[in-house]
Design an enzyme around this catalytic site. Structure first.
Site, PDB file in Angstrom:
ATOM      1  N   HIS A 101      16.857  33.412  45.819  1.00  0.00           N
ATOM      2  CA  HIS A 101      18.165  33.725  46.394  1.00  0.00           C
ATOM      3  C   HIS A 101      19.259  32.768  45.930  1.00  0.00           C
ATOM      4  O   HIS A 101      20.448  33.055  46.094  1.00  0.00           O
ATOM      5  CB  HIS A 101      18.098  33.792  47.926  1.00  0.00           C
ATOM      6  CG  HIS A 101      18.007  32.475  48.624  1.00  0.00           C
ATOM      7  ND1 HIS A 101      16.841  32.005  49.181  1.00  0.00           N
ATOM      8  CD2 HIS A 101      18.937  31.529  48.884  1.00  0.00           C
ATOM      9  CE1 HIS A 101      17.069  30.835  49.767  1.00  0.00           C
ATOM     10  NE2 HIS A 101      18.333  30.524  49.592  1.00  0.00           N
ATOM     11  N   ASP A 131      10.444  34.414  47.228  1.00  0.00           N
ATOM     12  CA  ASP A 131      11.743  33.763  47.092  1.00  0.00           C
ATOM     13  C   ASP A 131      11.681  32.597  46.113  1.00  0.00           C
ATOM     14  O   ASP A 131      12.167  31.500  46.391  1.00  0.00           O
ATOM     15  CB  ASP A 131      12.264  33.288  48.451  1.00  0.00           C
ATOM     16  CG  ASP A 131      13.763  32.970  48.410  1.00  0.00           C
ATOM     17  OD1 ASP A 131      14.424  33.367  47.429  1.00  0.00           O
ATOM     18  OD2 ASP A 131      14.259  32.307  49.343  1.00  0.00           O
ATOM     19  N   SER A 210      18.510  24.848  49.732  1.00  0.00           N
ATOM     20  CA  SER A 210      17.597  25.850  49.192  1.00  0.00           C
ATOM     21  C   SER A 210      17.228  25.560  47.745  1.00  0.00           C
ATOM     22  O   SER A 210      18.103  25.309  46.903  1.00  0.00           O
ATOM     23  CB  SER A 210      18.210  27.241  49.267  1.00  0.00           C
ATOM     24  OG  SER A 210      18.191  27.716  50.578  1.00  0.00           O
TER      25      SER A 210
END
Length: 371
Positions: A101, A131, A210
């Site tokens: 992402h 992910d 992230s």
């Protein structure tokens, strides 16, 4: 991490399939179909016994691992919207592990190293279901310090960990915490497939973390910070963060480095762990197993003839209870999900199940999650 367009990367709101209420726990109805969820950033936590050359303190540990963490900036030339996340250098050839992402939807990607030099990056391979993504830069090898990848199977609840990344554009930030749990499951981040086997930790993480590293006290990466859980839907960390275990990444790295998009197997059923009370409700002769609650139309499960609740002679008919797959006993939803994840798309599995108190065996060919 990204800005406004990808707000799903900043906070997790979990909605159960059978209701619209926002919840945090996923310990009721589980599905190998996707519970609706909004995923955002991740946090860290873990430790292993210190080796003889282990860092002496947290400052020493940070100094050791910091050069392996990069800033990943993306921009869409079509929408002119961008965002920033983190990444982990994994080799001297310029390959960087991050979250899918963090780079999804961007056609312009830049990577900034520890020494503040920047390089254009290209996406090599992606694993949307976990992910994960691998990107590559063309930088001099002497500028690249690969991280040491640890063994996430050895992670213990209560171990100390640190998270290093770029939260809220605060480059190279470090936070400390402990491993709060392992084997967690979250609703999907956009592919339909739930994120599984996650490491839960309480080291503070926020948008921008992230794709960064969750390190143990030996300076080994044991997870990739991926999501936070916030029941209020706010863009702030409340003490529950999740990381994709590094062993999951290592399993798929050869294919990612080869430029592949990873596909994951799916049955096409909604499931729940059978309890004694649930077994008594339906008058079942077993009280352990995994009950099929629903079957997705035109799915692998539908083609194999699996039945959900009410799928037999009436609304009070129990769903099929899965007892074993390929000879492996299935006591809980987690048992089943973990086993299916270990197989490949196109594999045929043999399922022993209880249907209306009679044991039968069916064969099912796994299909791919679509997202």
């Amino acid at each position: 991490m990204r800005t406004q367009v990808l707000t799903w990367t900043l906070v997790i709101v979990l909605s159960m399939t059978l209701g619209g209420a926002a919840v945090v726990a996923l310990d009721q109805l589980r599905s190998d179909e996707a519970p609706a969820t909004v995923v955002r950033e991740a946090a860290p936590s873990t430790t292993t016994p210190l080796s003889s050359d282990a860092p002496r303190d947290l400052a020493d540990l940070y100094a050791r691992v910091r050069p392996s963490i990069v800033t990943v900036s993306g921009l869409s030339s079509r929408t002119n919207v961008g965002g920033t996340g983190s990444g982990i250098i994994i080799d001297k050839q310029g390959h960087i592990l991050t979250n899918n992402h963090v780079v999804r939807g961007f056609d312009i990607i830049d990577v900034t190293l520890f020494d503040l030099s920047s390089y254009a990056a290209t996406v090599v391979g992606t694993d949307p279901g976990n992910d994960l993504a691998v990107i590559k830069i063309n930088a001099p090898p002497d500028k690249l310090q690969p991280a040491i990848l640890g063994d996430s199977d050895q992670v213990r609840i209560g171990e100390l960990v640190i998270a290093v990344g770029n939260p809220l554009n605060l480059t190279g930030s470090v936070t400390q915490g402990i491993v709060s749990g392992v084997g967690r499951t979250l609703g999907s981040g956009g592919t339909g497939r739930p994120l599984r086997q996650l490491i839960q930790s309480d080291a503070a993480i926020n948008p921008g973390n992230s794709g960064g590293g969750l390190f143990n006290m030996n300076g080994e990466v044991i997870g990739i910070t991926t999501a936070i859980d916030n029941p209020d839907g706010e863009r702030a960390f409340v003490g529950i963060g999740y990381s994709v275990p590094i062993n999951i990444a290592k399993r798929f790295l050869p294919d990612l480095l080869a430029g592949k998009t990873i596909r994951h197997p799916k049955m096409g059923v909604g499931l729940e762990t059978l309890t004694p009370a649930r077994a008594a409700q339906f008058g079942l002769s077993v009280d352990r197993g995994v009950m099929v609650v629903s079957v997705e139309p035109n799915s692998a499960a539908a083609r194999a003839g699996l039945r959900g609740i009410g799928g037999g002679t009436g609304s009070r008919t129990p769903g099929d209870v899965i007892l074993s797959i390929d000879g492996h006993e299935m006591k809980t939803f987690e048992d089943l999900a973990k086993y299916i994840d270990s197989r490949s798309v196109g594999d045929t599995i043999e399922i022993r199940l209880l249907r209306e108190n009679r044991e039968i065996t069916v064969r099912l060919t796994l299909e791919a999650w679509q997202g």
